[in-house]
Design an enzyme around this catalytic site. Structure first.
Site, PDB file in Angstrom:
ATOM      1  N   ASP A  70       0.839  -1.118  -0.020  1.00 43.54           N
ATOM      2  CA  ASP A  70       0.041  -0.014  -0.067  1.00 43.54           C
ATOM      3  C   ASP A  70       1.019   1.302  -0.124  1.00 43.54           C
ATOM      4  O   ASP A  70       2.270   1.338   0.288  1.00 43.54           O
ATOM      5  CB  ASP A  70      -0.915   0.049   1.179  1.00 43.54           C
ATOM      6  CG  ASP A  70      -2.021   1.200   1.267  1.00 43.54           C
ATOM      7  OD1 ASP A  70      -2.321   1.656   0.310  1.00 43.54           O
ATOM      8  OD2 ASP A  70      -2.473   1.300   2.481  1.00 43.54           O
TER       9      ASP A  70
ATOM     10  N   ASP B  15      -8.357   3.642  -2.605  1.00 42.31           N
ATOM     11  CA  ASP B  15      -9.587   4.096  -1.871  1.00 42.31           C
ATOM     12  C   ASP B  15     -10.925   4.372  -2.611  1.00 42.31           C
ATOM     13  O   ASP B  15     -11.237   5.653  -2.736  1.00 42.31           O
ATOM     14  CB  ASP B  15      -9.253   5.157  -0.968  1.00 42.31           C
ATOM     15  CG  ASP B  15      -7.996   4.697  -0.090  1.00 42.31           C
ATOM     16  OD1 ASP B  15      -7.996   3.420   0.116  1.00 42.31           O
ATOM     17  OD2 ASP B  15      -7.302   5.474   0.612  1.00 42.31           O
TER      18      ASP B  15
ATOM     19  N   GLU C 282       2.949   4.999  -4.151  1.00 50.16           N
ATOM     20  CA  GLU C 282       2.800   5.866  -5.225  1.00 50.16           C
ATOM     21  C   GLU C 282       3.922   6.520  -5.452  1.00 50.16           C
ATOM     22  O   GLU C 282       4.392   7.033  -6.581  1.00 50.16           O
ATOM     23  CB  GLU C 282       1.668   6.785  -5.041  1.00 50.16           C
ATOM     24  CG  GLU C 282       0.111   6.232  -5.130  1.00 50.16           C
ATOM     25  CD  GLU C 282      -0.137   5.351  -4.176  1.00 50.16           C
ATOM     26  OE1 GLU C 282       0.227   5.656  -2.767  1.00 50.16           O
ATOM     27  OE2 GLU C 282      -0.722   4.338  -4.189  1.00 50.16           O
TER      28      GLU C 282
HETATM   29  O1  MIG Z   1      -3.840   6.139   4.442  1.00 51.74           O
HETATM   30  O2  MIG Z   1      -3.867   0.964   5.506  1.00 51.74           O
HETATM   31  O3  MIG Z   1      -5.891   1.890   0.262  1.00 51.74           O
HETATM   32  O4  MIG Z   1      -6.841  -0.056   1.595  1.00 51.74           O
HETATM   33  O5  MIG Z   1      -7.130   0.282   4.516  1.00 51.74           O
HETATM   34  C1  MIG Z   1      -4.635   4.995   4.278  1.00 51.74           C
HETATM   35  C2  MIG Z   1      -4.933   1.518   5.854  1.00 51.74           C
HETATM   36  C3  MIG Z   1      -3.901   3.921   4.331  1.00 51.74           C
HETATM   37  C4  MIG Z   1      -5.035   2.878   2.227  1.00 51.74           C
HETATM   38  C5  MIG Z   1      -5.511   1.762   1.284  1.00 51.74           C
HETATM   39  C6  MIG Z   1      -6.662   1.043   2.364  1.00 51.74           C
HETATM   40  C7  MIG Z   1      -5.976   0.871   3.734  1.00 51.74           C
HETATM   41  C8  MIG Z   1      -5.632   2.248   4.519  1.00 51.74           C
HETATM   42  N1  MIG Z   1      -4.688   2.584   3.509  1.00 51.74           N
END
Ligand code: MIG
Length: 839
Positions: free
Chosen positions: A448, A524, A451
């Site tokens: 996650d 998201d 980017e």
């Molecule tokens: O700033 O890890 O897209 O699936 O639950 C949010 C917490 C960070 C974004 C991900 C989401 C995840 C969440 N993350």
């Protein structure tokens, strides 16, 4: 510390000689390719010269280094406004145009292209008065310089591509333009919101984590790859601009018949291929950038996530609840709270005190567990991962202003960001992943925030330096590959830790070629109808970008879901390649039972249907792995010549046989469905619809509009609570007859890579039906794997006449006939079998 120094130490530290060899080869190759470029004058090139180059290329070919594939044969070169321009021939239908941003071309390396073999391509190059003509068996290419222009014809003289009089312009960056044909459509580009047919839009390609979920915003994975489809839908061509910096694509926005592509930084590296239709274009794309592997079969099961299941106790409760309520579930996700203060590669000492025991118990109940891993490493002198990385020069992305690792705030507070472009960082990351997660029993990794995202600024600071094949370039010039290289680190680590297993990696950000390493979810999204519509389109666009294994969070991530929205979402969500419910912290519960018994029953029924469809679905995955075909196919992929299909992104096919038309609006209990040519059989009622036609179809809650294309065979089996729960002794073949019937079933052990050595079973179904006679042949094509199946149950739908005589391989056999359904049970002998029914 200065960056050259970092690079030098890196080389000295690299005790593995391979790395040094590669570095030497890299520079050697750069010299070789430059000299080739200089040597290619505009005179007729002889075949002898070209075969010498071929043999030089072959030596390069033997180098195993993955990031350094052999590159195609350069055939033409010139200087344009002080910039080196070269043209290469990858094969008879594929060109590569490179333009140096700063005079000569930079190092010839790629994060995306991994194709290594280029066939020896015969070509003839002729110098005409004001242009050069290059002929291959497939193309005629006209190149002009000062100003540079390019035109491509097929061998019948039809124009396939034309740049216009001046293809290149230089200013701040490089711009390349070409003409668009009338009614030509454009697809692909990864995770880009509307327009589904990209023509007419202007797009900035720069991966971003933007919570607002505006349909036109930048998402997490934007790929400078596109499929151009001609007006008739009969011809397509592909293009890719291999430059991971910021690109702006104007696809007939400013000028309706011109496409222009602006590169803010770096060289232009444009691939163009002209090789048939939309399928072939996509197949060539995954040939160039890599195919996805077959995922573990459990990866096709239903999955449940939440930010977060905060304690071991809660995870156990959720697991027990799935089993108690008999809702199939294969995978549970641990979001960031399983970690100790969000430190990657740790476990929370109180909330997850004994991960091995938890994972062992979950495994015993048939669950797999996937843990999230973010890139940011917390700055904390008492944290071993931090300490170790901080001691290795260049392990973190460097801030040239301070000559220190860049600091960005994310969940753990202040963090540094690993530089995944360094092979040794990827290697160490993989080892840590193994030691702290995989070795404890974690089954998959969820990448996650890659980017990469920080809380401080919308964009990761562009000036931060990364290793980048030793070029030490600013992040902004390679921004797009942060997620890709992180997924690569995860995948490589997994592969090393469990060489015989299939990695299961999921990533939020990616780029061209990410399908080699990971599946993707759309990030998201929101628990809103509008977001659901967007997600469906994003899935379909990703499928047309080489990324077949995709899905969105079912029920939506942000905000509170409603019962109706959850029901409508899961009704089509189970047909996605990746089937996972997930939701954000602070939102209401979002498990299949959280919305009352009516919705729970719908969810169970739909998830069970997915489990029943597993043999069909897996076969579609295998096809995707082999050919790059999407798993969720937009209608235009299957019916490119049907102009009605060109912009349809609110219904899709699963493989080539199942058509899904989700209800996407609150309160609706029917919707308009477009039926392409052919006969379509309603899944729940058996009613038939004939296309091409638009029709209104009833779709009350719990009975989504799903159809099977007549002439298909859908292999199905009984539902299980999780993949592998039962030995499956019978496969049902749901046959929806037509004059011609086709189908395929691919089976293997579902976990190992033995299929690569032929350990798979492939059964082809062929037959047909007319008024008097039905015939279906089951023909094993590969028999290297023996499933537990003892028998086939052939179920022929829509049979209104009583069967008079049934035979299996010529011997008469019993038949059941009820409700227009004919059932014949046939033992699976592993040999070819033919079933015939006379009416
Ligand atoms: O700033 O890890 O897209 O699936 O639950 C949010 C917490 C960070 C974004 C991900 C989401 C995840 C969440 N993350």
């Amino acid at each position: 510390m200065n960056t050259c120094y970092v690079f030098a130490t890196q080389l000295i530290r690299a005790r593995r000689s391979l790395q040094i060899t590669v570095a030497v080869l890299l520079s050697g190759w750069a010299i070789l390719s430059t000299s080739l470029g200089m040597g290619s004058t505009l005179t007729t090139t002889s075949k002898i010269a070209s075969s010498i180059r071929e043999s030089q290329l072959l030596t390069q070919n033997e180098e195993p280094e993955e990031t350094m594939p052999n590159k195609p044969l350069e055939i033409w070169s010139a200087i344009e406004d002080g910039h080196r321009v070269t043209l290469s021939l990858a094969d008879a239908h594929t060109l590569r145009l490179r333009v140096g941003a700063h005079g000569e071309l930079g190092k010839d390396v790629s994060y995306a292209v991994i194709r290594k073999r280029w066939p020896k391509t015969d070509y003839k190059l002729t110098q005409e008065t004001d242009h050069v003509r290059i002929e291959t068996s497939a193309l005629e290419i006209i190149v002009r310089s000062q100003p540079f222009a390019l035109r491509v014809h097929d061998r019948k003289g039809r124009v396939l591509f034309q740049s216009g009089k001046r293809a290149l312009s230089f200013g701040s960056g490089i711009t390349v333009t070409h003409k668009l044909e009338q009614k030509e459509s454009i697809y692909g580009m990864g995770e880009v919101g509307e327009l589904f047919d990209r023509r007419g839009g202007k797009y900035t390609l720069y991966n971003t984590d933007d919570f607002s979920r505006n349909v036109r915003q930048n998402f997490y994975c934007q790929i400078p790859f596109a499929i151009h489809l001609n007006a008739a839908g009969t011809r397509a061509w592909g293009m890719f601009i291999d430059n991971p910096g910021r690109q702006t694509w104007d696809l007939g926005f400013t000028n309706p018949d011109t496409a222009s592509y602006h590169l803010a930084t770096g060289d232009l590296d444009l691939w163009l291929w002209f090789n048939g239709d939309i399928r072939e274009t996509l197949r060539d794309w995954v040939e160039l950038t890599g195919r996805m592997e077959r995922p573990p079969l459990w990866g096709l099961g239903n999955q449940q996530s939440r930010w977060s299941y905060p304690t071991e106790k809660r995870v156990r409760e959720i697991a027990a609840e799935f089993r108690r309520r008999r809702i199939p579930c294969d995978v549970l996700y641990l979001d960031i709270d399983y970690m100790n203060g969000y430190r990657v590669f740790t476990w929370h000492p109180q909330n997850f005190p004994n991960p091995e025991a938890l994972l062992r118990d979950l495994h015993r109940d048939g669950f797999r567990v996937v843990t999230i891993v973010d890139p940011g490493v917390k700055i904390d002198p008492d944290y071993p991962v931090y300490k170790e990385f901080a001691q290795q020069p260049g392990f973190f992305c460097m801030d040239p202003a301070t000559s220190q690792p860049f600091v960005g705030r994310v969940w753990p507070g202040e963090t540094h960001f690993p530089d995944f472009t360094r092979p040794n960082v990827r290697e160490r990351w993989g080892e840590l992943q193994d030691q702290t997660l995989v070795a404890k029993g974690v089954d998959g990794i969820w990448n996650d925030m890659n980017e990469p995202h920080t809380f401080d600024a919308k964009e990761f600071p562009g000036h931060v330096l990364q290793y980048d094949f030793g070029r030490n370039r600013p992040h902004s010039e390679i921004h797009q590959i942060y997620g890709l290289t992180m997924a690569q680190a995860s995948w490589e680590g997994f592969r090393r830790a469990r060489p015989d297993d299939r990695p299961f990696i999921i990533t939020r950000s990616g780029w061209a070629g990410v399908q080699r390493y990971a599946l993707m979810w759309t990030g998201d999204n929101q628990s809103t109808w509008a977001s659901m519509i967007l997600d469906l389109q994003l899935n379909l666009s990703m499928g047309l970008s080489g990324i077949a294994f995709v899905g969105c969070d079912i029920g939506g991530f942000a905000f509170d879901c409603t019962p109706e929205l959850y029901a409508r979402w899961i009704e089509w969500g189970v047909f996605q390649p990746f089937c996972r419910t997930h939701s954000a912290k602070g939102t209401r519960d979002q498990e299949p039972w959280s919305f009352g018994s009516e919705v729970e029953n719908i969810a169970r029924k739909m998830i069970e249907l997915r489990m029943q469809l597993l043999p069909y679905l897996y076969t579609v995955f295998v096809t995707a792995a082999e050919t790059g075909a999407p798993i969720n196919r937009p209608l235009v992929y299957e019916f490119p010549s049907d102009t009605n299909c060109r912009t349809i992104a609110d219904q899709f096919l699963v493989g080539d046989a199942i058509l899904v038309a989700p209800v996407l609006f609150s309160g609706a209990d029917r919707r308009m469905v477009y039926f392409p040519a052919g006969k379509w059989v309603h899944w729940w009622t058996g009613a038939t619809f004939t296309g091409p036609d638009y029709q209104i179809v009833e779709a009350p809650l719990g009975q989504p509009a799903v159809f099977v294309r007549a002439g298909s065979v859908i292999p199905m089996q009984e539902s299980q609570q999780y993949v592998g729960e039962k030995q499956i002794h019978e496969t049902a073949l749901e046959v929806f007859p037509a004059t011609e019937i086709h189908g395929l079933l691919v089976e293997d052990d579902g976990v190992s890579r033995a299929y690569l050595d032929g350990k798979e079973r492939r059964t082809v179904f062929e037959g047909g039906m007319d008024e008097k006679h039905f015939r279906l042949t089951l023909r094993p094509e590969k028999t290297g794997y023996m499933p537990a199946r003892k028998q086939w149950r052939i179920r022929v739908h829509g049979v209104s006449q009583k069967p008079q005589q049934v035979s299996v391989d010529g011997k008469s056999a019993p038949v059941l006939w009820h409700n227009e359904l004919c059932e014949v049970v046939v033992p699976d002998s592993g040999k070819m079998t033919t079933v015939e029914i006379q009416f």
